[in-house]
Design an enzyme around this catalytic site. Structure first.
Site, mmCIF file in Angstrom:
data_model
loop_
_atom_site.group_PDB
_atom_site.id
_atom_site.type_symbol
_atom_site.label_atom_id
_atom_site.label_comp_id
_atom_site.label_asym_id
_atom_site.label_seq_id
_atom_site.Cartn_x
_atom_site.Cartn_y
_atom_site.Cartn_z
ATOM 1 N N ARG A 123 0.823 -1.235 0.000
ATOM 2 C CA ARG A 123 0.000 0.000 0.000
ATOM 3 C C ARG A 123 0.851 1.277 0.000
ATOM 4 N NH1 ARG A 123 -3.594 -2.835 3.681
ATOM 5 N NH2 ARG A 123 -5.179 -3.810 2.388
ATOM 6 N N LYS A 145 3.903 11.531 -11.234
ATOM 7 C CA LYS A 145 3.036 10.738 -12.108
ATOM 8 C C LYS A 145 3.720 9.402 -12.341
ATOM 9 C CE LYS A 145 0.372 14.072 -14.768
ATOM 10 N NZ LYS A 145 0.119 14.645 -16.107
ATOM 11 N N GLU A 187 11.142 17.925 -24.512
ATOM 12 C CA GLU A 187 10.432 18.291 -23.271
ATOM 13 C C GLU A 187 11.011 19.590 -22.692
ATOM 14 O OE1 GLU A 187 7.726 16.898 -22.117
ATOM 15 O OE2 GLU A 187 7.684 14.801 -22.736
ATOM 16 N N LYS A 229 8.647 22.994 -13.743
ATOM 17 C CA LYS A 229 7.773 21.860 -13.417
ATOM 18 C C LYS A 229 7.431 21.869 -11.927
ATOM 19 C CE LYS A 229 6.424 17.260 -14.174
ATOM 20 N NZ LYS A 229 6.500 16.062 -14.970
ATOM 21 N N GLU A 239 -3.308 17.555 -11.199
ATOM 22 C CA GLU A 239 -3.786 18.006 -12.502
ATOM 23 C C GLU A 239 -5.298 18.231 -12.553
ATOM 24 O OE1 GLU A 239 -1.631 16.362 -15.891
ATOM 25 O OE2 GLU A 239 -3.470 16.544 -17.055
ATOM 26 N N ARG A 243 -1.690 22.146 -14.291
ATOM 27 C CA ARG A 243 -0.708 21.114 -14.646
ATOM 28 C C ARG A 243 -0.941 20.560 -16.052
ATOM 29 N NH1 ARG A 243 1.954 16.232 -10.999
ATOM 30 N NH2 ARG A 243 3.195 15.379 -12.712
ATOM 31 N N ASN A 247 1.074 19.186 -20.740
ATOM 32 C CA ASN A 247 0.723 18.244 -21.800
ATOM 33 C C ASN A 247 0.735 18.882 -23.185
ATOM 34 O OD1 ASN A 247 0.278 15.849 -20.327
ATOM 35 N ND2 ASN A 247 -1.624 16.711 -19.553
ATOM 36 N N HIS A 250 0.948 16.752 -26.253
ATOM 37 C CA HIS A 250 0.792 15.361 -25.847
ATOM 38 C C HIS A 250 -0.486 14.706 -26.375
ATOM 39 C CE1 HIS A 250 4.230 16.259 -23.376
ATOM 40 N NE2 HIS A 250 4.211 15.086 -22.787
ATOM 41 N N HIS A 254 0.492 11.504 -28.055
ATOM 42 C CA HIS A 254 0.092 10.194 -27.519
ATOM 43 C C HIS A 254 -0.653 9.373 -28.572
ATOM 44 C CE1 HIS A 254 0.320 11.248 -22.916
ATOM 45 N NE2 HIS A 254 1.508 11.015 -23.460
ATOM 46 N N HIS A 268 8.915 8.835 -27.196
ATOM 47 C CA HIS A 268 7.929 9.761 -26.619
ATOM 48 C C HIS A 268 8.274 11.219 -26.934
ATOM 49 C CE1 HIS A 268 5.100 11.630 -23.953
ATOM 50 N NE2 HIS A 268 6.067 12.181 -23.256
HETATM 51 N N1 GLY Z 1 4.588 15.060 -17.937
HETATM 52 C C1 GLY Z 1 3.486 15.857 -17.573
HETATM 53 C C2 GLY Z 1 3.270 15.949 -16.112
HETATM 54 O O1 GLY Z 1 4.062 15.450 -15.337
HETATM 55 O O2 GLY Z 1 2.294 16.498 -15.689
#
Ligand code: GLY
Length: 376
Positions: A123, A145, A187, A229, A239, A243, A247, A250, A254, A268
């Site tokens: 957990r 994330k 990035e 960031k 998010e 946040r 993206n 993305h 994606h 990516h």
């Molecule tokens: N890579 C996007 C984020 O971490 O929100």
């Protein structure tokens, strides 16, 4: 060069990102404060196991820290349920207890998978990120994330689980292949494009130095990216708002990754590069930003050796209708409507919810008909 620290301010889940050379050798001092006993399990991949693992294990063992390693296959395909199950079993077999630390030594794949395993093991156990790719140092190792891919899309199964520390050792980038460095650069450029025009201007003067591995330029780029960031994550950890700006590129990217099967055909960062140019092109077609910005963005990214248009992908892509369908698995979709990160200018992006799919499809068709943008 001294190392620098960027703090991620998240109340009880706050942590520091150390950025600088020689951090693998300093790992014992930096990891020890988080250890309840002299034991930590390292998770890595086959490539990093030969390039960086021996130095980390040597340093930790010299300090009396028992540090067995689990080595997984390299590549995006490792972010799967099968590998997650195997990793959890191996961590339990290695004797990881609730208060132990797991170390993710690798790029985004290893960081995302190990972080997710740490989030669910007993957990939740704590983990430390030691990112070994430029992309992981500036993006995926920071912000908590974690997750794996599904056949339905990228990163669709996961959890928010913050690391307790991030060690971004600039020395490990020396052995990074240029294609991987470029993918990480995408990035970095993203931060300038989404919210920092001055940083983008600096990047425009320094892209070649960063790609050539200049240490001071790379350190500045990594630090500025992590600062941006950290600020955004501190404001919106899970998010619910701002946040999502991270993206940029993305939603398009994606879909392209899903269309190419998450394979080495399209990394990516390469998908994000193409996706950012598309995001600027789409913004232009909707009248949100001045004409020609997508060409400017594409010209910049090409200087890093990045692809900037779908026609450069060495695979047969599905038709625009199918790409549009793939976009509906995007995590930003709400009530069956697409959300995009669009741009008003360089350094000025915004969240556009409920975007009309007919407009997306028209843009995708028009874009697919082109054979590259702004080719010299
Ligand atoms: N890579 C996007 C984020 O971490 O929100």
């Amino acid at each position: 060069m001294k190392s620098e620290t960027v703090h991620v301010d998240l109340a009880g889940r706050s942590y520091d990102i150390a950025i600088g050379p020689g951090l693998l050798a300093e790992a014992p001092a930096r990891v020890s404060p988080f250890l309840k006993r002299p034991f930590a399990v390292i998770v890595t991949d086959e490539n990093v196991a030969s390039a960086q693992l021996p130095a980390l294990q040597k340093a930790l063992q010299a300090a009396g820290i028992n540090c067995p390693a689990i080595t997984l296959p390299a590549g995006e395909g490792t972010k799967s349920f099968t590998q997650l199950a195997g990793l959890c079993d191996q961590l339990l077999a290695a004797g990881v207890e609730r208060k132990d630390i797991v170390i993710a030594l690798g790029g985004g794949v290893i960081g995302d998978l190990t972080g997710f395993a740490a989030a669910i093991l007993r957990r939740g156990v704590n983990f430390i990120q030691i990112p070994t790719s430029l992309l992981a140092q500036v993006d995926s190792s920071v912000g908590g994330k974690t997750g794996i891919n599904s056949k339905h899309g990228k990163n669709l199964i996961g959890a928010f689980h913050q690391p307790v520390a991030v060690l971004a050792d600039l020395d490990v980038l020396k052995t990074l292949p240029q294609r991987q460095r470029a993918a990480g650069y995408a990035e970095i450029a993203k931060y300038g494009l989404l919210g920092n025009a001055a940083f983008f201007k600096w990047l425009d003067q320094n892209v070649e130095s960063i790609m050539a591995g200049d240490r001071a330029a790379t350190a500045h780029a990594v630090k500025t990216s992590c600062e941006m960031k950290a600020r955004i994550v501190a404001e919106d950890e899970t998010e619910t708002g701002v946040r999502a700006l991270l993206n940029l590129g993305h939603t398009f990217g994606h879909a392209l990754e899903a269309a190419t099967g998450y394979s080495s055909t399209l990394l990516h960062g390469e998908a994000v590069a193409i996706g950012m140019v598309q995001a600027f092109g789409f913004s232009e077609s909707l009248g949100h930003c001045p004409q020609g910005l997508n060409r400017k963005v594409a010209a910049h990214l090409r200087r890093a050796g990045l692809p900037t248009h779908m026609s450069e992908i060495k695979a047969t892509l599905p038709p625009p209708e199918k790409l549009l369908q793939l976009m509906y698995q995007d995590k930003k979709a709400e009530s069956g409507k697409l959300t995009f990160i669009l741009a008003k200018d360089i350094g000025e992006s915004f969240i556009a919810k409920g975007v009309d799919e007919a407009k997306v499809l028209a843009f995708l068709k028009e874009d697919a008909a082109k054979q590259g943008l702004a080719k010299p």
